[in-house]
Every structure is written in C-alpha cells, then in structure tokens.
Write an enzyme that holds these catalytic residues in place. Structure first.
Site, mmCIF file in Angstrom:
data_model
loop_
_atom_site.group_PDB
_atom_site.id
_atom_site.type_symbol
_atom_site.label_atom_id
_atom_site.label_comp_id
_atom_site.label_asym_id
_atom_site.label_seq_id
_atom_site.Cartn_x
_atom_site.Cartn_y
_atom_site.Cartn_z
ATOM 1 N N ASP A 75 140.213 56.778 47.823
ATOM 2 C CA ASP A 75 139.199 57.675 48.378
ATOM 3 C C ASP A 75 139.418 57.770 49.889
ATOM 4 O O ASP A 75 140.519 57.551 50.370
ATOM 5 C CB ASP A 75 137.797 57.181 48.014
ATOM 6 C CG ASP A 75 136.796 58.311 47.843
ATOM 7 O OD1 ASP A 75 136.655 59.111 48.801
ATOM 8 O OD2 ASP A 75 136.160 58.429 46.790
ATOM 9 N N ASP A 76 138.374 58.120 50.642
ATOM 10 C CA ASP A 76 138.527 58.274 52.089
ATOM 11 C C ASP A 76 138.941 56.946 52.734
ATOM 12 O O ASP A 76 138.416 55.884 52.394
ATOM 13 C CB ASP A 76 137.209 58.738 52.718
ATOM 14 C CG ASP A 76 136.732 60.065 52.160
ATOM 15 O OD1 ASP A 76 137.579 60.930 51.877
ATOM 16 O OD2 ASP A 76 135.506 60.240 52.004
#
Length: 266
Positions: free
Chosen positions: A67-68
């Site tokens: 993810d981020d």
C-alpha cells in the site's frame, strides 16, 4: 496514541497485517532509519501513517509493501471534523521504496481534521501505482494546504501525480454530503521520472476545484502515446514541465513567490 517526544529508530518491521507505524494524536515524533517490509500483494500494509499529529519528522527510511509508503491522515468524515485535530508541520526526507498498488506519498483519504504544512524532499520510488497522491471525497470536509514536495525520482510508476476527490469510502451513513474538502496551495517541483504511463490525473469536484496547484521543473518520460494529463476542476500554474500539462495548469505566474512562502510556513 496521545504521546509526546517519541523516537522510533533503527528498527526493521516485517509483515504487518495492517498499517505498520501509526502515531495518532501525537506531537514531536522522530521516525528514522527504519526498514519496513510487507508482501506486495498484501492489502492496507501502509508503511508510516502520521494521523492527527504535529511536528513529525520521517527520514532515511526504506519501505517495500502493498500500500502507500507514507500516508498522512487526520480523521474520517464527521468524526474527524468534530474532533478537529489536524496533521501539521510534517517533514519527510530521504525516503525510498516501492509498492505495486499504491503511492509513494499520499495525503488522505481520511483528512477531515485538516492537513497542512507538509514538506517532502528527496523521494526515490519505483514500481508504484502513483508517485504523489491526494485522496478526498464529498462528505470529508477538512482541507489539505501548504504542501511542498521536491526532488523526487520515479521509475516505473503508472501515474506520477494523482489527485482524486472521489475516494468515497465512508465509515457509516451519518456523514454530511455537503461537507466538501478544500485542496489548495500545493507546490511540486524538481521531479524526474522514466517509464511513466500518465503524468498527471486531477479529478476535482465541481464548485470546489483544486486551486493554486504549482508545478515546476518536472520531466517525465512516458511509455505511452495516449493521454498524458487528465484534468477536471483544477486550477494552477506550471513552469518547465514536460510533457506539457493540460490547459488548466498552464498559467505561469507567482510560482517562485509561493515556493518561498510555503517553505517558511513549514
């Protein structure tokens, strides 16, 4: 949570089942020399998520996850607005890593308490969906403003800069649909990228456009001849940007003045 004077340093974190480092309602936080690793296919394994926190410094970290790498947050819909605890005065520098599905630097989507005065410099990112991403939605309220991002290198990134006002997940149905996010005063400069599919994707809201978006000294080598910029409800300025941005970002004035004031505010 609710802590002051926190140092997280010289550690390796492996295979977190969710966000890895998540300071909430904190002040005076130093996070440095971390290695954060999670499988690329693992969902929601953000690296570092400062949330409703101020005076945070993140530096010299390597993150590889699903993810981020970093996502700055400040509360979700009416709960974030009612509590009103913003994220501000955040410095991120000398960050590197990769993620297959998400962004290097993200702001939001939970940003209802407000995000301001963020300084990001020296980012090296590869194999990502988006380099720099802002996420919000109708019903969020809040603001993202006074953001300065500089000196980034992207390799094999699908969208270099992506802003969306349609990240519409809500915790429940109690949110106010008339609470609109305000996104403005974003300065991005000195970006280089190769193997980029799309330079910029700005999806704003009618009546509440992104405004005062400044782009300067950005060179992105595309791998496609298709549309390089998508712009809706955005207003801004650009200088020395290749490929040339959409018309909404072609005005050229005030960039240097804004850059100086942004750095001073951070």
């Amino acid at each position: 949570m609710n802590s002051r004077d926190v140092v997280i340093s010289n550690l390796t974190f492996i295979n977190s089942p969710f966000w890895t480092i998540h300071p909430v309602y904190c002040r005076n936080v130093l996070i440095n020399y971390l290695t954060i690793l999670a499988p690329f296919e693992s969902p929601n394994t953000d690296g570092i998520d400062p949330d409703s926190s101020s005076r945070v410094c993140i530096e010299d970290c390597y993150i590889e996850n699903g993810d981020d790498l970093i996502s700055i947050k400040s509360g979700w819909d009416q709960y974030g607005m009612n509590y009103g605890h913003r994220s501000s005065k955040i410095i991120i520098q000398r960050l590197s890593g990769q993620t297959r599905s998400s962004a290097g630097i993200a702001l939001g989507s939970e940003m209802s308490g407000g995000i301001s005065n963020v300084y990001v410099v020296n980012l090296k990112l590869q194999h990502a969906s988006t380099g720099i991403r802002i996420k919000s939605a109708q019903g969020r309220g809040g603001y993202i403003k006074n953001i300065y991002i500089s000196d980034a290198i992207f390799h094999n990134v699908r969208t270099a800069i992506g802003f969306t006002a349609f990240y519409g997940e809500h915790p429940d149905d109690k949110y106010d649909p008339n609470a609109f996010p305000h996104i403005h005063s974003i300065y991005i400069e000195n970006i280089q990228g190769d193997n980029i599919s799309m330079a910029g994707d700005f999806q704003g809201l009618k009546g509440y456009p992104y405004h005062d978006i400044f782009l300067r000294n950005i060179t992105l080598n595309a791998t496609t001849t298709s549309q390089m910029w998508n712009c809706s409800f955005v207003e801004g300025y650009s200088e020395s940007v290749s490929p040339e941005p959409c018309d909404e970002l072609l005005r050229r004035q005030h960039t240097q003045e804004y850059c100086s004031s942004c750095i001073e505010k951070v």
